[in-house]
Structure formats: C-alpha cells, structure tokens
Design a protein around this motif. Structure first.
Motif, PDB file in Angstrom:
ATOM      1  N   GLN A  85      39.341  52.053  33.510  1.00 33.58           N
ATOM      2  CA  GLN A  85      39.584  50.626  33.730  1.00 33.58           C
ATOM      3  C   GLN A  85      40.979  50.389  34.280  1.00 33.58           C
ATOM      4  N   PHE A  86      41.941  51.171  33.812  1.00 27.04           N
ATOM      5  CA  PHE A  86      43.308  51.059  34.324  1.00 27.04           C
ATOM      6  C   PHE A  86      43.359  51.364  35.818  1.00 27.04           C
ATOM      7  N   ILE A  87      42.743  52.479  36.232  1.00 26.10           N
ATOM      8  CA  ILE A  87      42.764  52.838  37.656  1.00 26.10           C
ATOM      9  C   ILE A  87      42.045  51.785  38.489  1.00 26.10           C
ATOM     10  N   GLN A  88      40.923  51.305  38.010  1.00 27.71           N
ATOM     11  CA  GLN A  88      40.168  50.296  38.740  1.00 27.71           C
ATOM     12  C   GLN A  88      40.945  48.988  38.856  1.00 27.71           C
ATOM     13  N   ALA A  89      41.697  48.639  37.814  1.00 28.50           N
ATOM     14  CA  ALA A  89      42.494  47.412  37.854  1.00 28.50           C
ATOM     15  C   ALA A  89      43.570  47.487  38.931  1.00 28.50           C
ATOM     16  N   LEU A  90      44.074  48.706  39.175  1.00 29.00           N
ATOM     17  CA  LEU A  90      45.123  48.879  40.167  1.00 29.00           C
ATOM     18  C   LEU A  90      44.567  49.113  41.568  1.00 29.00           C
ATOM     19  N   SER A  91      43.531  49.947  41.663  1.00 30.39           N
ATOM     20  CA  SER A  91      43.132  50.465  42.967  1.00 30.39           C
ATOM     21  C   SER A  91      41.665  50.287  43.319  1.00 30.39           C
ATOM     22  N   GLY A  92      40.887  49.666  42.454  1.00 28.50           N
ATOM     23  CA  GLY A  92      39.467  49.510  42.763  1.00 28.50           C
ATOM     24  C   GLY A  92      38.679  50.763  42.431  1.00 28.50           C
TER      25      GLY A  92
END
Length: 348
Positions: A85-92
């Motif tokens: 979720q952290f990566i998706q919040a930053l980079s999709g």
C-alpha cells in the motif's frame, strides 16, 4: 568471504532534526556526514505510512531526488499488504519482475523476496536491472525479520561512483557500452522459464524482440543449454528528472571475474567462454579487463554505507541515484522487495 571495507553506521544521529508535514514526522541522518539515506520517523504512534505518503507525495519525491534514498523507521508497518500500500500510494501499480537475473520467490501481488543467494554470499552493490534497457525508477525494501547477525543492505550514491571512476575507463565504456551474454540451462544459474516468467517460447521471443535482445534456441543434448541471449546496453545513464549522469550497468556482476576463484576455475574447465552461464563484454564484443572491473568494484566498496536493519523498516531508493547489495548473514532473514515506475532508455 572477505567483507568489503565499508562505512558501518550503527546508530541514528539526532542532530539537525527538522519537523515538517504538520509536525507529524521528523527527519535526521544515520550520521551527520552522510546524507544517504534520509531517515524519516513519525512523531506520533500509529501514523500510517501509506496514508501519510498519499498526502505527502511531492515532499517524498523531492527528498528522494535530493538524497537518493529514504529510510522510513518506526511507522509500525506490520505486513506485506501495508508495504505494498505504501508503494502504491507513492507510485501506483507495482512492476512485475520480468527478465530477472537472480533467484527470487513471489510473495504477494508484485512483491518478491530479496535475492535468495546463500547466506554466506555477499551480493555486490548494483542498480536493479541496470543490465537491461528498461528498469524501475523506484525500488523499496521491507524488513520483516532481521538476521541474527549481518544481512544488512548496503547502499551507495551512484553519482559518487560515476565521479570517482577514471575518465579513461568511463570514456571507453561510454563509446562501447556493455554486452551481456546469458546461457540458460537446467541446474545451472536460472532457467529461461524463471527469467522470463513463462513456459511459452513465443512469449520469450516476443519479449526479446521488443527489448532488443538477440536470442538463439539451442540443442541441449549438444550444448547443455536451451537458450542464449545477447544484449548491448548502456554503461551510464542520465536521470530523467535531475539530468545527472550515473554509473549504471552490471558488468562488474555479470563478468566471470566476479566469481570466487574456485568457482570460476571450475566453470572455465567445464565450458568455453561463450557458453558460460553469464558474462559481460564491451559492446563490440571485446573482453573487459579484470583490472578495470576490480577498480570499479573497489570504488563501490569505498563509497558504500551499511546500517543494521530494524524490523518494520522500509527503505525506499531511487534506483538510478542509489545502488544496493546484501551483506552475508547468519540465522533466518526476510526482506521483501517491490518495484515501480518503469523507465525505458531512449534508443537514441
């Protein structure tokens, strides 16, 4: 195996702390003299990293371009789902790890285990997929379980590596590029099925054609291998946002000289040079001198920074500005990896 002589950073310095983002977090450095990585910690319990990231994407983007990497510590990231979720919040969306060069296991979604080489092996510093013309701009690591001893993930500023390499060496690599030759067989290195994430030869041929990779299917009964690939790639690259030039290849990993002397001698007794599982050449096919690669490896060692993992740590790197590796370790260790923001180098 001899450990490289690298800077050991054992504690976080509390000097020069800045409060930002509504005083929700504080920033510091592992040591005042090193700006990589920037350490970000919450000022309050239960601050959700993914939600905070969603609200502070521009701040994170600016900081990672400045420092090359950010260590998020103390956010109480509990599991792989929160990490994703952290990566998706930053980079999709996260990237699938295709055309891989090291053994990994799929964990969940497009989260993978870090390279699963034996625990007593040191994994040299490298930029992820810099042996390709396509790579992720972001790579993130999540420490689920730290090793009983060792197992750190050393990092290095790729800009500093480029600056320190002898201009004559740089010029030769700039003119010629790097050619990677890989032979895929059964029981030796990775199979082509593992590398390309498919059992379909047509899928492999399509991928290689689109990626500019030459391929040759081979008779396993006569050669011992089923596929050979060859690709000429960049030696250096220009960052698409900062325009900085970085050393960006894996010649020092793919080259036969990177192997332990005993393993190297065994391989050379069993195979011709062109049949080695993997090797690197100058882009014109000529041999890269061992002494030059030794010099490059030494620069990586001298510039590398290593710090002990804490469970729950999340390390975010700009994959072009920072390289990473792995120290040998004892005991069990679980660090998972996610990649995002695909970038393809221009053919021009």
């Amino acid at each position: 195996m001899t450990k490289p002589n690298i800077k050991q950073l054992s504690s976080i310095s509390r000097k020069s702390v800045n409060i930002s983002s509504g005083e929700l977090i504080q920033t510091s450095y592992l040591q005042p003299e090193f700006s990589l990585p920037l350490v970000v910690q919450p000022n309050f319990d239960n601050l959700n990293l993914a939600i905070w990231t969603q609200n502070n994407r521009s701040w994170i983007e600016n900081k990672i371009l400045e420092h090359g990497g950010i260590l998020f510590r103390g956010f109480n990231v509990k599991d792989v789902a929160e990490f994703q979720q952290f990566i998706q919040a930053l980079s999709g969306d996260l990237l699938e790890y295709s055309y891989r060069s090291t053994p990994r296991n799929h964990v969940s979604g497009n989260i993978y285990t870090s390279t699963e080489y034996p625990a007593n092996h040191f994994i040299p510093l490298h930029n992820e997929m810099s042996y390709s013309r396509t790579w992720p701009l972001k790579i993130a690591f999540f420490c689920i379980k730290k090793a009983e001893q060792g197992g750190e993930t050393p990092i290095v500023d790729s800009r500093k590596v480029f600056a320190r390499i002898n201009p004559k060496i740089k010029e030769k690599f700039l003119q010629k590029g790097v050619m990677y030759v890989r032979n895929y067989g059964v029981g030796l290195d990775l199979s082509w099925q593992d590398v390309f994430n498919t059992n379909n030869k047509l899928d492999v041929e399509t991928y290689c054609h689109q990626a500019g990779i030459e391929l040759e299917w081979r008779d396993t009964e006569t050669s011992g291998f089923s596929l050979r690939t060859r690709q000429i790639c960049q030696a250096v690259a220009q960052h698409p946002q900062t325009s900085e030039i970085v050393w960006f290849n894996q010649a020092h990993l793919f080259h036969i000289s990177s192997l332990d002397s005993i393993v190297r001698a065994q391989l050379l007794s069993d195979f011709s040079t062109e049949d080695l599982p993997r090797n690197a050449y100058y882009g014109d096919g000529s041999v890269i001198e061992d002494s030059i690669l030794d010099e490059i490896r030494e620069i990586y060692w001298q510039e590398a920074i290593v710090f002990p993992w804490q469970e729950g740590d999340v390390l975010l790197l700009d994959n072009m500005l920072s390289a990473h590796g792995r120290m040998p370790f004892q005991g069990s260790r679980k660090v998972v990896v996610g990649m995002a923001e695909e970038y393809k180098i221009s053919d021009g």
